[in-house]
Motif scaffolding. Sequence first.
Motif, short mmCIF file in Angstrom:
data_model
loop_
_atom_site.label_atom_id
_atom_site.label_comp_id
_atom_site.label_asym_id
_atom_site.label_seq_id
_atom_site.Cartn_x
_atom_site.Cartn_y
_atom_site.Cartn_z
N ARG A 16 11.48 -39.43 8.32
CA ARG A 16 12.83 -38.88 8.26
C ARG A 16 13.15 -38.33 6.87
O ARG A 16 13.77 -37.28 6.72
CB ARG A 16 13.86 -39.93 8.69
N PHE A 17 12.72 -39.06 5.83
CA PHE A 17 12.92 -38.61 4.45
C PHE A 17 12.27 -37.24 4.25
O PHE A 17 12.90 -36.31 3.72
CB PHE A 17 12.33 -39.65 3.48
N TYR A 18 11.01 -37.09 4.66
CA TYR A 18 10.32 -35.82 4.47
C TYR A 18 10.95 -34.72 5.31
O TYR A 18 11.12 -33.59 4.83
CB TYR A 18 8.83 -35.96 4.81
N GLU A 19 11.32 -35.02 6.53
CA GLU A 19 11.92 -34.00 7.40
C GLU A 19 13.25 -33.51 6.84
O GLU A 19 13.54 -32.31 6.89
CB GLU A 19 12.06 -34.54 8.82
N ARG A 20 14.05 -34.40 6.26
CA ARG A 20 15.30 -33.99 5.61
C ARG A 20 15.03 -33.06 4.43
O ARG A 20 15.86 -32.23 4.07
CB ARG A 20 16.12 -35.19 5.15
N GLY A 21 13.86 -33.19 3.83
CA GLY A 21 13.48 -32.37 2.68
C GLY A 21 12.74 -31.09 3.06
O GLY A 21 12.21 -30.41 2.18
N GLY A 22 12.69 -30.76 4.34
CA GLY A 22 12.08 -29.51 4.76
C GLY A 22 10.60 -29.58 5.11
O GLY A 22 9.98 -28.56 5.40
N TRP A 23 10.03 -30.77 5.12
CA TRP A 23 8.63 -30.94 5.51
C TRP A 23 8.56 -31.01 7.04
O TRP A 23 9.47 -31.55 7.68
CB TRP A 23 8.06 -32.23 4.91
N VAL A 24 7.46 -30.49 7.60
CA VAL A 24 7.29 -30.45 9.06
C VAL A 24 5.89 -30.96 9.41
O VAL A 24 4.90 -30.56 8.78
CB VAL A 24 7.45 -28.99 9.57
N ALA A 25 5.81 -31.84 10.41
CA ALA A 25 4.51 -32.28 10.91
C ALA A 25 3.79 -31.04 11.44
O ALA A 25 4.35 -30.28 12.23
CB ALA A 25 4.68 -33.32 12.00
N ASP A 26 2.56 -30.82 10.97
CA ASP A 26 1.85 -29.59 11.33
C ASP A 26 0.75 -29.78 12.38
O ASP A 26 -0.03 -28.87 12.65
CB ASP A 26 1.31 -28.88 10.09
N GLY A 27 0.70 -30.98 12.98
CA GLY A 27 -0.25 -31.22 14.06
C GLY A 27 -1.60 -31.77 13.64
O GLY A 27 -2.41 -32.13 14.49
N VAL A 28 -1.86 -31.87 12.35
CA VAL A 28 -3.12 -32.41 11.86
C VAL A 28 -2.96 -33.92 11.68
O VAL A 28 -1.95 -34.37 11.13
CB VAL A 28 -3.55 -31.74 10.54
N THR A 29 -3.92 -34.68 12.16
CA THR A 29 -3.90 -36.14 12.02
C THR A 29 -5.22 -36.63 11.45
O THR A 29 -6.22 -35.90 11.45
CB THR A 29 -3.64 -36.84 13.38
N ARG A 30 -5.22 -37.85 10.98
CA ARG A 30 -6.44 -38.50 10.51
C ARG A 30 -6.26 -40.00 10.65
O ARG A 30 -5.14 -40.50 10.76
CB ARG A 30 -6.78 -38.11 9.08
N ILE A 31 -7.35 -40.70 10.61
CA ILE A 31 -7.37 -42.16 10.57
C ILE A 31 -7.94 -42.56 9.22
O ILE A 31 -9.04 -42.16 8.86
CB ILE A 31 -8.24 -42.76 11.71
N GLU A 32 -7.17 -43.32 8.45
CA GLU A 32 -7.59 -43.81 7.14
C GLU A 32 -7.35 -45.31 7.08
O GLU A 32 -6.39 -45.80 7.66
CB GLU A 32 -6.79 -43.12 6.02
N PRO A 33 -8.18 -46.04 6.35
CA PRO A 33 -7.96 -47.49 6.28
C PRO A 33 -6.92 -47.88 5.24
O PRO A 33 -6.78 -47.24 4.21
CB PRO A 33 -9.34 -48.01 5.87
N ILE A 34 -6.19 -48.92 5.56
CA ILE A 34 -5.41 -49.67 4.58
C ILE A 34 -6.02 -51.06 4.63
O ILE A 34 -5.97 -51.72 5.66
CB ILE A 34 -3.91 -49.68 4.92
#
Length: 166
Positions: free
Chosen positions: A134-152
């Motif tokens: 929500r923070f990023y979306e309010r700032g004009g960022w848009v999910a562009d359809g690219v995903t990845r799996i990364e470890p934490i």
Amino acid sequence: MSVQLRPPADDDLLAVGDLHYRSRVSAYAGIVSPAALKFGSPAALGEWWSERWRWERDTHRLTVAVAGDVLAGFTYLGPSEEDGIAELSAIHADPAFVGKGVGRALMLDALPALARIGSRAVLWVLEDNGRARRFYERGGWVADGVTRIEPIGSEPVRQIRYSRPV
């Protein structure tokens, strides 16, 4: 609240690691298992940031936000693996400062720096991190359809890439 944004001093890097650790534990609670969140330590992340900054300071930008003498947040940005694209690799606020404008100040400061690298910027966010999305979306960022799996820690976590023109 008033925060000062500035480049890091060498003695800030251990505090950056400590803040990164605490921010990750707070932001990812309920998304990532407690065992995975305990991966590393504040001191280990401080050493990691010290080493990373040593090698990337010519190509990347680290900015710290301080409120008085307290480290309140930081951003880290540089070129993406894709030519001509900038990447916001990290934006973290101390849990005590979340919702108080620190993240917004850091983001507003980062955008012109990202524009000096490329005409488009990207960042990665945990798919289930609704607050950050929500923070990023309010700032004009848009999910562009690219995903990845990364470890934490040792836990694989799905991430979504956000992008925006800068």
